[in-house]
Design a protein around this motif. Structure first.
Motif, PDB file in Angstrom:
ATOM      1  N   UNK A   3      29.571  46.892  40.687  1.00 30.97           N
ATOM      2  CA  UNK A   3      29.049  47.141  39.340  1.00 30.97           C
ATOM      3  C   UNK A   3      30.118  47.605  38.369  1.00 30.97           C
ATOM      4  N   UNK A   4      31.159  48.225  38.903  1.00 33.82           N
ATOM      5  CA  UNK A   4      32.209  48.781  38.052  1.00 33.82           C
ATOM      6  C   UNK A   4      33.541  48.721  38.797  1.00 33.82           C
ATOM      7  N   UNK A   5      34.481  47.972  38.228  1.00 34.90           N
ATOM      8  CA  UNK A   5      35.770  47.766  38.877  1.00 34.90           C
ATOM      9  C   UNK A   5      36.872  48.401  38.043  1.00 34.90           C
ATOM     10  N   UNK A   6      37.724  49.169  38.691  1.00 37.50           N
ATOM     11  CA  UNK A   6      38.906  49.734  38.055  1.00 37.50           C
ATOM     12  C   UNK A   6      40.110  48.946  38.545  1.00 37.50           C
ATOM     13  N   UNK A   7      40.906  48.465  37.589  1.00 38.63           N
ATOM     14  CA  UNK A   7      42.114  47.721  37.920  1.00 38.63           C
ATOM     15  C   UNK A   7      43.309  48.568  37.492  1.00 38.63           C
ATOM     16  N   UNK A   8      44.196  48.845  38.427  1.00 31.76           N
ATOM     17  CA  UNK A   8      45.385  49.647  38.139  1.00 31.76           C
ATOM     18  C   UNK A   8      46.580  48.726  37.954  1.00 31.76           C
ATOM     19  N   UNK A   9      47.386  49.008  36.936  1.00 28.85           N
ATOM     20  CA  UNK A   9      48.562  48.183  36.687  1.00 28.85           C
ATOM     21  C   UNK A   9      49.717  49.030  36.163  1.00 28.85           C
ATOM     22  N   UNK A  10      50.919  48.599  36.535  1.00 27.02           N
ATOM     23  CA  UNK A  10      52.124  49.204  35.962  1.00 27.02           C
ATOM     24  C   UNK A  10      52.854  48.195  35.077  1.00 27.02           C
ATOM     25  N   UNK A  11      52.236  47.024  34.895  1.00 28.53           N
ATOM     26  CA  UNK A  11      52.829  46.002  34.048  1.00 28.53           C
ATOM     27  C   UNK A  11      53.785  45.070  34.768  1.00 28.53           C
ATOM     28  N   UNK A  12      54.038  45.311  36.047  1.00 26.29           N
ATOM     29  CA  UNK A  12      54.955  44.448  36.798  1.00 26.29           C
ATOM     30  C   UNK A  12      54.306  43.081  37.029  1.00 26.29           C
ATOM     31  N   UNK A  13      55.126  42.129  37.450  1.00 25.78           N
ATOM     32  CA  UNK A  13      54.613  40.788  37.721  1.00 25.78           C
ATOM     33  C   UNK A  13      53.552  40.822  38.817  1.00 25.78           C
ATOM     34  N   UNK A  14      53.815  41.575  39.864  1.00 31.68           N
ATOM     35  CA  UNK A  14      52.849  41.677  40.952  1.00 31.68           C
ATOM     36  C   UNK A  14      51.554  42.339  40.487  1.00 31.68           C
ATOM     37  N   UNK A  15      51.670  43.394  39.693  1.00 27.53           N
ATOM     38  CA  UNK A  15      50.474  44.073  39.183  1.00 27.53           C
ATOM     39  C   UNK A  15      49.685  43.151  38.257  1.00 27.53           C
ATOM     40  N   UNK A  16      50.374  42.265  37.551  1.00 28.03           N
ATOM     41  CA  UNK A  16      49.688  41.305  36.673  1.00 28.03           C
ATOM     42  C   UNK A  16      48.800  40.366  37.478  1.00 28.03           C
ATOM     43  N   UNK A  17      49.224  40.036  38.693  1.00 23.57           N
ATOM     44  CA  UNK A  17      48.387  39.219  39.575  1.00 23.57           C
ATOM     45  C   UNK A  17      47.121  39.987  39.958  1.00 23.57           C
ATOM     46  N   UNK A  18      47.263  41.275  40.194  1.00 23.48           N
ATOM     47  CA  UNK A  18      46.099  42.103  40.521  1.00 23.48           C
ATOM     48  C   UNK A  18      45.157  42.201  39.325  1.00 23.48           C
TER      49      UNK A  18
END
Length: 148
Positions: A3-18
């Motif tokens: 129902x609710x998804x948190x996506x964490x990113x540091x802006x890296x290429x790999x994190x962009x895939x996440x």
């Protein structure tokens, strides 16, 4: 299922895939989505060095640069969500260790899934660099989907 998804990113290429994967998952499940980036606490060593170099307001300068970087990371994630027709909340957690900020954001948003990337460091690199993903998995009260 979610129902609710948190996506964490540091802006890296790999994190962009996440980010892309998490947004696609949210779209399929018609889940709310929030994207978080965390900027670490300023380093006292770096601040002392800047002070010795007679740079004015090193803490303020660090915080301004961190906020600017976080905005750039979140704007990019927001653009991906918009492309997919998914509304998302953008969150910048400042002055925290990344794993702590991610877990706090998950609790505050009521996330029932955290999506993030891991660089998959092994051996000495893992000991020296640590693993934010490992810390989140270890301490999270909700499931964590790790992408590599």
């Amino acid at each position: 299922m979610y129902n609710s998804i948190l996506i964490a990113t540091d802006g890296s290429e790999l994190a962009s895939k996440a980010v892309a994967h998490g947004i696609a998952l949210a779209k399929v499940h018609k889940a709310k989505v929030a994207v978080v980036t965390v900027t670490d606490i300023w380093s006292s060593f770096a601040m002392a060095h800047d002070y010795d170099q007679r740079k004015k307001d090193p803490i303020g300068r660090y915080e301004a640069l961190a906020a600017e970087g976080a905005k750039r990371v979140l704007d990019n994630a927001g653009a991906v969500a918009k492309e997919q027709g998914v509304d998302c909340k953008l969150i910048h957690v400042a002055d925290k260790r990344p794993a702590d900020g991610i877990i706090d954001a998950a609790q505050e948003t009521g996330a029932d899934l955290i999506v993030m990337a891991s660089h998959g460091y092994r051996g000495v690199n893992r000991m020296l660099l640590g693993s934010q993903a490992n810390e989140v998995v270890t301490h999270s009260k909700v499931p964590v989907l790790i992408l590599r």
